[in-house]
Design an enzyme around this catalytic site. Structure first.
Site, PDB file in Angstrom:
ATOM      1  N   ASN A  24       0.874  -1.181   0.000  1.00  0.00           N
ATOM      2  CA  ASN A  24       0.000   0.000   0.000  1.00  0.00           C
ATOM      3  C   ASN A  24       0.908   1.228   0.000  1.00  0.00           C
ATOM      4  OD1 ASN A  24      -1.832   2.018   0.496  1.00  0.00           O
ATOM      5  ND2 ASN A  24      -2.306   1.383   2.604  1.00  0.00           N
ATOM      6  N   LYS A  26       0.112   4.231  -0.376  1.00  0.00           N
ATOM      7  CA  LYS A  26      -0.559   5.417   0.166  1.00  0.00           C
ATOM      8  C   LYS A  26      -0.339   6.615  -0.785  1.00  0.00           C
ATOM      9  CE  LYS A  26      -0.232   3.416   4.699  1.00  0.00           C
ATOM     10  NZ  LYS A  26      -0.166   3.583   6.141  1.00  0.00           N
ATOM     11  N   HIS A 114      -9.611   1.553   4.801  1.00  0.00           N
ATOM     12  CA  HIS A 114      -8.344   1.704   5.526  1.00  0.00           C
ATOM     13  C   HIS A 114      -8.553   2.670   6.690  1.00  0.00           C
ATOM     14  CE1 HIS A 114      -4.261   2.900   6.457  1.00  0.00           C
ATOM     15  NE2 HIS A 114      -3.873   1.777   5.853  1.00  0.00           N
ATOM     16  N   GLU A 116      -6.895   5.046   7.780  1.00  0.00           N
ATOM     17  CA  GLU A 116      -6.646   6.466   7.472  1.00  0.00           C
ATOM     18  C   GLU A 116      -7.876   7.094   6.817  1.00  0.00           C
ATOM     19  OE1 GLU A 116      -2.953   5.951   5.353  1.00  0.00           O
ATOM     20  OE2 GLU A 116      -1.958   5.433   7.236  1.00  0.00           O
ATOM     21  N   GLU A 188      -5.565  -4.427  10.910  1.00  0.00           N
ATOM     22  CA  GLU A 188      -4.529  -3.415  11.108  1.00  0.00           C
ATOM     23  C   GLU A 188      -4.828  -2.638  12.386  1.00  0.00           C
ATOM     24  OE1 GLU A 188      -2.485  -2.372   7.153  1.00  0.00           O
ATOM     25  OE2 GLU A 188      -4.233  -1.093   7.335  1.00  0.00           O
ATOM     26  N   GLY A 194       2.321   2.653  10.761  1.00  0.00           N
ATOM     27  CA  GLY A 194       3.268   3.737  10.512  1.00  0.00           C
ATOM     28  C   GLY A 194       3.934   4.262  11.769  1.00  0.00           C
ATOM     29  N   SER A 233       3.237  -1.718  10.538  1.00  0.00           N
ATOM     30  CA  SER A 233       4.677  -1.756  10.766  1.00  0.00           C
ATOM     31  C   SER A 233       5.301  -3.134  10.519  1.00  0.00           C
ATOM     32  CB  SER A 233       5.010  -1.262  12.180  1.00  0.00           C
ATOM     33  OG  SER A 233       4.581   0.077  12.345  1.00  0.00           O
TER      34      SER A 233
HETATM   35  P1  PGA Z   1       2.669   0.568   7.695  1.00  0.00           P
HETATM   36  O1  PGA Z   1       1.217   0.761   7.040  1.00  0.00           O
HETATM   37  O2  PGA Z   1       3.211  -0.742   7.179  1.00  0.00           O
HETATM   38  O3  PGA Z   1       3.458   1.749   7.225  1.00  0.00           O
HETATM   39  O4  PGA Z   1       2.471   0.525   9.162  1.00  0.00           O
HETATM   40  C1  PGA Z   1       0.343  -0.323   6.871  1.00  0.00           C
HETATM   41  C2  PGA Z   1      -0.951   0.179   6.295  1.00  0.00           C
HETATM   42  O5  PGA Z   1      -1.417   1.255   6.701  1.00  0.00           O
HETATM   43  O6  PGA Z   1      -1.555  -0.468   5.416  1.00  0.00           O
END
Ligand code: PGA
Length: 274
Positions: A24, A26, A114, A116, A188, A194, A233
């Site tokens: 992903n 983003k 997601h 976010e 998640e 992140g 992460s």
């Molecule tokens: P990350 O993001 O691996 O940077 O923690 C995962 C995600 O949001 O899909």
């Protein structure tokens, strides 16, 4: 804990789920960077054995880079996915992109709900479910994200939150068996995205086992085929331990999917399972 080893033995090949690794990106990747990253990944995957043969790999670049990534993927085994889609069909919805458009540019998958988007764009469970239904309607496999915030975990509500997120989906799932099995769920924990903060293997398996039981309860045998990814992460250093967990069928990778060597190392960590 989740589905037991015995359960996994029941239907043998029939029950197998192919591990799935999704990058992903983003809101990262101008055309030139997207092209380079795709080329580096394909070069790295060429001739690779081990993990690369044991999983399906999907890239989810931003919408503006879908076309260039698709051109570079050509006939490669790596598939393309969108990061979001409109719940509506083609029409007057300024700024939105619908499933048919994602299909048109080469997508097979789409991320839905997601955290976010849930947190910043007001996407709540009913809308996430409608987007999932739109993905199925338009011939895409939805990767529906679920997961609790830190406050919810601290309040002992992690499993309740995940249950509510899953329960919102079932009424809008297609009725055909072949289609329902194409659902992908990504767990998640919001506090691990992140942040570099990892959920422990125990915490991950607890929630994944819970999701598997919920899927089996609500979808019967189809629930066994649904893949459950972990995201938050995931890095080269922790991927092998996470992927080895019984009810983890792959990963949704954010930050570490932006560097080809990191993403390739995560793919290498995919174990032989089931
Ligand atoms: P990350 O993001 O691996 O940077 O923690 C995962 C995600 O949001 O899909």
């Amino acid at each position: 804990m989740g589905s037991s080893g015995d359960n996994h033995d029941l239907g043998l090949v029939e029950m197998r789920r192919r591990m799935l690794i999704v990058g992903n990106w983003k809101m990262n990747g101008l055309i030139e960077t997207a092209r380079e990253l795709t080329e580096d990944l394909l070069a790295g995957l060429a001739g690779r054995v081990g993990g690369a043969l044991r999983c399906e790999v999907v890239l989810c670049p931003p919408a503006t880079a879908l076309q260039v990534v698709n051109q570079h993927l050509g006939g490669a085994a790596v598939k393309l996915g969108g990061q979001d889609l409109s719940e509506h069909e083609i029409g007057p919805h300024t700024g939105e992109i619908c499933g048919i458009m994602l299909r048109n540019v080469g997508c097979w998958y789409v991320i839905v709900g997601h955290s976010e988007r849930r947190a910043n764009w007001g996407e709540e469970n009913p809308r996430v479910a409608r987007k999932m239904a739109a993905a199925f309607r338009d011939g895409l496999q939805p990767i529906v994200c679920v997961g609790e915030t830190l406050d919810e975990r601290d309040a002992g509500r992690a499993l309740d939150v995940v249950r509510e997120q899953l329960e919102a989906l079932y009424p809008l799932l297609p009725s055909q068996t072949g289609k329902r099995q194409q659902l992908v769920v990504a767990y998640e924990p919001v506090w691990a995205i992140g942040t570099g903060r990892n959920a422990t293997p125990g915490q991950i398996q607890e929630v994944h086992g819970f999701i598997r039981r919920n899927l089996l309860e609500r979808l019967g045998d189809d629930g066994r085929k649904v893949r459950i990814l972990y995201g938050g992460s995931v890095k080269a250093g922790n991927a092998a331990d996470i992927f080895a967990l019984e009810d983890v069928d792959g990963g949704l990778i954010g930050g570490a999917s932006l560097k080809s060597s990191d993403f390739l190392a995560i793919i290498d960590a995919v174990p032989e399972k089931f």
